[in-house]
Design a protein around this motif. Structure first.
Motif, PDB file in Angstrom:
ATOM      1  N   PHE A  41       0.831  -1.209   0.000  1.00  0.00           N
ATOM      2  CA  PHE A  41       0.000   0.000   0.000  1.00  0.00           C
ATOM      3  C   PHE A  41       0.863   1.256   0.000  1.00  0.00           C
ATOM      4  CE2 PHE A  41      -3.535  -2.746   0.949  1.00  0.00           C
ATOM      5  CZ  PHE A  41      -4.665  -2.024   0.558  1.00  0.00           C
ATOM      6  N   SER A  42       1.961   1.231   0.754  1.00  0.00           N
ATOM      7  CA  SER A  42       2.851   2.391   0.819  1.00  0.00           C
ATOM      8  C   SER A  42       3.500   2.657  -0.534  1.00  0.00           C
ATOM      9  CB  SER A  42       3.937   2.139   1.878  1.00  0.00           C
ATOM     10  OG  SER A  42       4.862   3.203   1.915  1.00  0.00           O
ATOM     11  N   ASP A 101      -9.214  -4.028  -1.518  1.00  0.00           N
ATOM     12  CA  ASP A 101      -9.973  -4.761  -0.500  1.00  0.00           C
ATOM     13  C   ASP A 101     -10.117  -3.969   0.800  1.00  0.00           C
ATOM     14  OD1 ASP A 101     -11.229  -6.687   1.060  1.00  0.00           O
ATOM     15  OD2 ASP A 101      -9.973  -8.318   0.292  1.00  0.00           O
ATOM     16  N   GLU A 102     -11.361  -3.715   1.190  1.00  0.00           N
ATOM     17  CA  GLU A 102     -11.636  -2.961   2.414  1.00  0.00           C
ATOM     18  C   GLU A 102     -11.296  -3.737   3.682  1.00  0.00           C
ATOM     19  OE1 GLU A 102     -15.372  -0.928   2.865  1.00  0.00           O
ATOM     20  OE2 GLU A 102     -15.642  -0.772   0.702  1.00  0.00           O
ATOM     21  N   ILE A 142      -4.191  -1.120   7.400  1.00  0.00           N
ATOM     22  CA  ILE A 142      -3.943   0.108   6.659  1.00  0.00           C
ATOM     23  C   ILE A 142      -4.810   1.242   7.203  1.00  0.00           C
ATOM     24  CG2 ILE A 142      -3.995   1.178   4.364  1.00  0.00           C
ATOM     25  CD1 ILE A 142      -1.922  -1.064   4.727  1.00  0.00           C
ATOM     26  N   SER A 143      -4.249   2.428   7.293  1.00  0.00           N
ATOM     27  CA  SER A 143      -5.023   3.579   7.775  1.00  0.00           C
ATOM     28  C   SER A 143      -6.013   4.033   6.704  1.00  0.00           C
ATOM     29  CB  SER A 143      -4.094   4.738   8.135  1.00  0.00           C
ATOM     30  OG  SER A 143      -3.489   5.272   6.970  1.00  0.00           O
ATOM     31  N   GLU A 145      -6.405   6.990   5.720  1.00  0.00           N
ATOM     32  CA  GLU A 145      -5.748   7.992   4.881  1.00  0.00           C
ATOM     33  C   GLU A 145      -5.021   7.334   3.710  1.00  0.00           C
ATOM     34  OE1 GLU A 145      -6.662   9.633   8.727  1.00  0.00           O
ATOM     35  OE2 GLU A 145      -5.520   7.847   8.183  1.00  0.00           O
ATOM     36  N   ILE A 146      -4.247   6.283   3.996  1.00  0.00           N
ATOM     37  CA  ILE A 146      -3.511   5.587   2.937  1.00  0.00           C
ATOM     38  C   ILE A 146      -4.483   4.924   1.968  1.00  0.00           C
ATOM     39  CG2 ILE A 146      -1.980   3.632   2.438  1.00  0.00           C
ATOM     40  CD1 ILE A 146      -0.496   6.014   3.482  1.00  0.00           C
ATOM     41  N   PHE A 147      -5.549   4.322   2.495  1.00  0.00           N
ATOM     42  CA  PHE A 147      -6.532   3.644   1.652  1.00  0.00           C
ATOM     43  C   PHE A 147      -7.209   4.644   0.712  1.00  0.00           C
ATOM     44  CE2 PHE A 147     -10.411   1.193   0.709  1.00  0.00           C
ATOM     45  CZ  PHE A 147      -9.850  -0.056   0.451  1.00  0.00           C
ATOM     46  N   THR A 148      -7.474   5.849   1.211  1.00  0.00           N
ATOM     47  CA  THR A 148      -8.095   6.889   0.391  1.00  0.00           C
ATOM     48  C   THR A 148      -7.164   7.328  -0.730  1.00  0.00           C
ATOM     49  OG1 THR A 148      -9.411   7.701   2.264  1.00  0.00           O
ATOM     50  CG2 THR A 148      -9.087   9.208   0.413  1.00  0.00           C
TER      51      THR A 148
END
Length: 234
Positions: A41-42, A101-102, A142-143, A145-148
């Motif tokens: 994700f990062s 994926d949520e 994952i936060s 913020e990162i997911f957004t």
């Protein structure tokens, strides 16, 4: 009823999680795999392409989800393969699925597939309206913020050139002032420019000319440097 209560009822926990030893319907973080999820994700949030991420993971010789599950003792994954051949490498599909994926922000999304018939094990995709989404059912990896940020990139449909691992700075942000359609980046004799999709395929419907990338960057920097622009300088 299990879906409504937010209980996990899949055969295998998603990569990054494992079933709780106290309650098999509860997901808990698998520290080793969760660290890889955070890396993925990062990297994507920082501008890396999915293909670039896949290459990094394979270069680092990190076991893909199916191989990792086998290492953890999930015997069922030993028979899961692609085309009958077990491949111990990451794929674009695996990374794409993970990034969307949520479950990684603590939500359970279940009911994506249903059995075609009680006589067969074949599954069919269901319409998104049939999915059951329960928020806050387990600890997030994952936060928000990162997911957004990740989903903003997906919504902009940014693409990456074959010889690059990161998307271009303005990719997905430029829209035509005439028709509102997106403008794609193209290279022409070493001078990259953006052109309107409508004008490219139906010139009579949009008079928008192409614009050089360097001109756009100059205009943006000039706008941000004005005292009354209200823009954040950096």
């Amino acid at each position: 009823m299990k879906r409504e209560r937010g209980e996990f009822w899949g055969n295998y926990a998603p990569y990054g999680y494992e079933k709780s030893s106290e309650d098999r319907h509860k997901l808990v973080i698998d520290p080793e795999a969760a660290e890889i999820v955070r890396m993925i994700f990062s990297w994507y949030a920082d501008g890396a392409s999915v293909c670039g991420i896949v290459k990094r993971l394979n270069a680092l010789q990190i076991p893909p989800p199916s191989a990792y599950k086998c290492m953890k003792g999930c015997k069922g994954f030993a028979s899961h393969s692609s085309g009958g051949i077990k491949r111990n490498i990451w794929s674009v599909t695996s990374v794409n699925t993970m990034l969307k994926d949520e479950v990684y922000i603590g939500n359970l999304v279940q009911g994506k597939y249903k059995s075609v018939s009680y006589r067969t094990k074949k599954m069919a995709s269901t319409d998104e309206s049939e999915w059951a989404v329960i928020e806050g059912t387990h600890e997030a990896i994952i936060s928000d913020e990162i997911f957004t940020i990740v989903h903003d990139r997906f919504s902009r449909r940014t693409r990456v050139a074959p010889n690059r691992e990161a998307s271009y700075l303005l990719s997905g942000y430029i829209k035509c002032a005439h028709c509102g359609n997106r403008m794609n980046r193209n290279g022409n004799n070493g001078y990259p420019h953006f052109r309107c999709i409508t004008h490219a395929y139906a010139p009579d419907k949009c008079p928008c000319p192409s614009v050089r990338e360097s001109a756009l960057e100059t205009a943006i920097l000039t706008s941000n440097s004005r005292p009354d622009s209200g823009a954040c300088r950096r």
